[in-house]
Design a protein around this motif. Sequence first.
Motif, short mmCIF file in Angstrom:
data_model
loop_
_atom_site.label_atom_id
_atom_site.label_comp_id
_atom_site.label_asym_id
_atom_site.label_seq_id
_atom_site.Cartn_x
_atom_site.Cartn_y
_atom_site.Cartn_z
N UNK A 34 -9.36 6.36 1.25
CA UNK A 34 -8.71 6.86 0.06
C UNK A 34 -7.98 5.77 -0.69
N UNK A 35 -7.33 4.90 0.05
CA UNK A 35 -6.60 3.80 -0.58
C UNK A 35 -7.55 2.84 -1.29
N UNK A 36 -8.69 2.57 -0.66
CA UNK A 36 -9.68 1.68 -1.29
C UNK A 36 -10.25 2.29 -2.56
N UNK A 37 -10.45 3.60 -2.56
CA UNK A 37 -10.93 4.28 -3.76
C UNK A 37 -9.92 4.13 -4.90
N UNK A 38 -8.67 4.35 -4.60
CA UNK A 38 -7.65 4.21 -5.63
C UNK A 38 -7.59 2.78 -6.15
N UNK A 39 -7.75 1.80 -5.27
CA UNK A 39 -7.72 0.40 -5.69
C UNK A 39 -8.91 0.08 -6.60
N UNK A 40 -10.07 0.63 -6.27
CA UNK A 40 -11.26 0.37 -7.11
C UNK A 40 -11.09 0.98 -8.50
N UNK A 41 -10.54 2.19 -8.54
CA UNK A 41 -10.29 2.81 -9.83
C UNK A 41 -9.25 2.03 -10.62
N UNK A 42 -8.25 1.57 -9.94
CA UNK A 42 -7.17 0.82 -10.59
C UNK A 42 -7.66 -0.52 -11.13
N UNK A 43 -8.48 -1.20 -10.35
CA UNK A 43 -8.89 -2.55 -10.71
C UNK A 43 -10.13 -2.61 -11.58
N UNK A 44 -10.74 -1.44 -11.86
CA UNK A 44 -11.92 -1.40 -12.71
C UNK A 44 -11.55 -1.38 -14.18
N UNK A 45 -12.56 -1.21 -15.02
CA UNK A 45 -12.34 -1.17 -16.45
C UNK A 45 -13.03 0.06 -17.05
N UNK A 95 6.23 1.75 -6.30
CA UNK A 95 5.06 1.12 -5.69
C UNK A 95 4.25 2.18 -4.97
N UNK A 96 3.17 1.74 -4.34
CA UNK A 96 2.38 2.66 -3.52
C UNK A 96 2.84 2.65 -2.07
N UNK A 97 3.86 1.86 -1.76
CA UNK A 97 4.30 1.77 -0.38
C UNK A 97 4.88 3.10 0.08
N UNK A 98 4.71 3.38 1.35
CA UNK A 98 5.07 4.68 1.90
C UNK A 98 6.15 4.48 2.97
N UNK A 99 7.00 5.47 3.10
CA UNK A 99 8.02 5.39 4.14
C UNK A 99 7.35 5.06 5.48
N UNK A 100 7.88 4.10 6.22
CA UNK A 100 7.28 3.71 7.50
C UNK A 100 7.11 4.88 8.46
N UNK A 101 8.02 5.84 8.40
CA UNK A 101 7.97 6.97 9.33
C UNK A 101 6.79 7.90 9.10
N UNK A 102 6.21 7.85 7.89
CA UNK A 102 5.08 8.72 7.60
C UNK A 102 3.80 7.95 7.28
N UNK A 103 3.88 6.63 7.26
CA UNK A 103 2.70 5.83 6.92
C UNK A 103 1.53 6.11 7.86
N UNK A 104 1.84 6.38 9.13
CA UNK A 104 0.79 6.63 10.12
C UNK A 104 -0.06 7.84 9.74
N UNK A 105 0.56 8.77 9.02
CA UNK A 105 -0.14 10.00 8.64
C UNK A 105 -1.37 9.73 7.80
N UNK A 106 -1.35 8.65 7.05
CA UNK A 106 -2.44 8.39 6.11
C UNK A 106 -3.63 7.69 6.72
N UNK A 107 -3.53 7.24 7.95
CA UNK A 107 -4.66 6.55 8.56
C UNK A 107 -5.84 7.52 8.68
N UNK A 108 -6.97 7.11 8.15
CA UNK A 108 -8.16 7.94 8.22
C UNK A 108 -8.22 9.05 7.20
N UNK A 109 -7.26 9.08 6.27
CA UNK A 109 -7.28 10.11 5.22
C UNK A 109 -8.14 9.59 4.08
#
Length: 427
Positions: free
Chosen positions: A351-362, A381-395
Amino acid sequence: MKRRKLIKSLSSIPLLGALPFLSKNAEATSVRKKRDIIEELGIRTFINAAGTLTYMSGCIMQEEVVETIENTSKHFCMIDEVQDKVGEKIAKLVHSEAAMVTCGAFSAMTLGLAGVLTGTDVRKVEQLPHIEGTGMKSEVICQKSHNERYNHAFLNTGCTVVEVETIDDVERAISEKTALLHFLNITANLGQVKHEHWVALGKKYNIPTSIDIAADVPPVSNLWKFNEMGFDMVFISGGKAMRGPQSAGILMGKKNIIEAARLNSPPRGFTVARGLKVNKEEILGMYVALEKFIAGDHERKWKEWESQVAHIENAVKDLSGITTQVSIPELGNITPTLTISWDDSIVKLTGREMRDRLRNGSPSIEAGFSGLPLYHYQAGSDSIDPTVAETLKGVNLVRVTAWMLQPGEFRVVAKRIKTELVLAGAS
């Protein structure tokens, strides 16, 4: 003189006489090319398919709001008079006793609590945030699930926040120090004490109640719902769905509290909130934005959002490995929201890579967050609280909304998302 020479000499007379006029006229009618400061500085602009996020500059103001800001910038006005007249109009629109324009919902929270603490005692106003030994109250009570980072606005007054979970907890926590009972609407379903019971507790113990609804319109009825419910103060952002200035918000509520909040606010220079300035342009622009938002055709706008989200969904839903779902959040940014998720054995993309591709495209596109409510994300920023960052792995998903899209942009978003998914393996 020969006829030909005479005609030639006469024809030159009006032309020569007109030269000064033509020169001046050319200067007056020449169109000066407007300076594009965004392009000049190389600042990235983007299609906003994510929503009204502060670090994404909130919203694009309505044209009439921009016109109001431009027109009023050419005149001097007394700030207090502007607040008086605008506050009276806003109060009628939102069914409250009084109102004022602030520089955002956060500012409204600080000013509202300051008003509760000091009343109209100028000596107390001057003492904030140093409240120890002054006789002023010093605690704000809220449910644990409602103690979000934005409650730092209360700490600016010198108060502390006391967490509770049940009605019994509230009653045990109330003391002579209690200044305010605060409620966060976006997490209402996470707390055990609901809106009506919270207001009832305030009335039982004669303690003011407040509610933060910063991003909670639409629906438009939320602008007056909580005033009518009995909350003493309501805080809301102006630079979201209402499409007012991002630097503006509204504090609405009981007349005595708003009067005291005004005493704590600029243009007075002896207050804890001196830095929370809002000038005539934002005050008047916010009023126009609110007025136009309330008068808008909300049913038509909703159908437009649904249609645009459906167009984006239809562009990708039949691709291999893709799952789509349209939902409406119960609280906060209540608009049709499309979630696009995928099987990572087919689509080789996070999901993060998809957002980056959309962001960096034209053109650059900002899509929504991957699986967590907005309040889990660090501001700016897109940074996430450390306590919940683990939740996004594999999303593997992105979320898309249409309510901040400009005309025709939904087609661009649909095409770009489909292209990225196909490039990553969908077919």
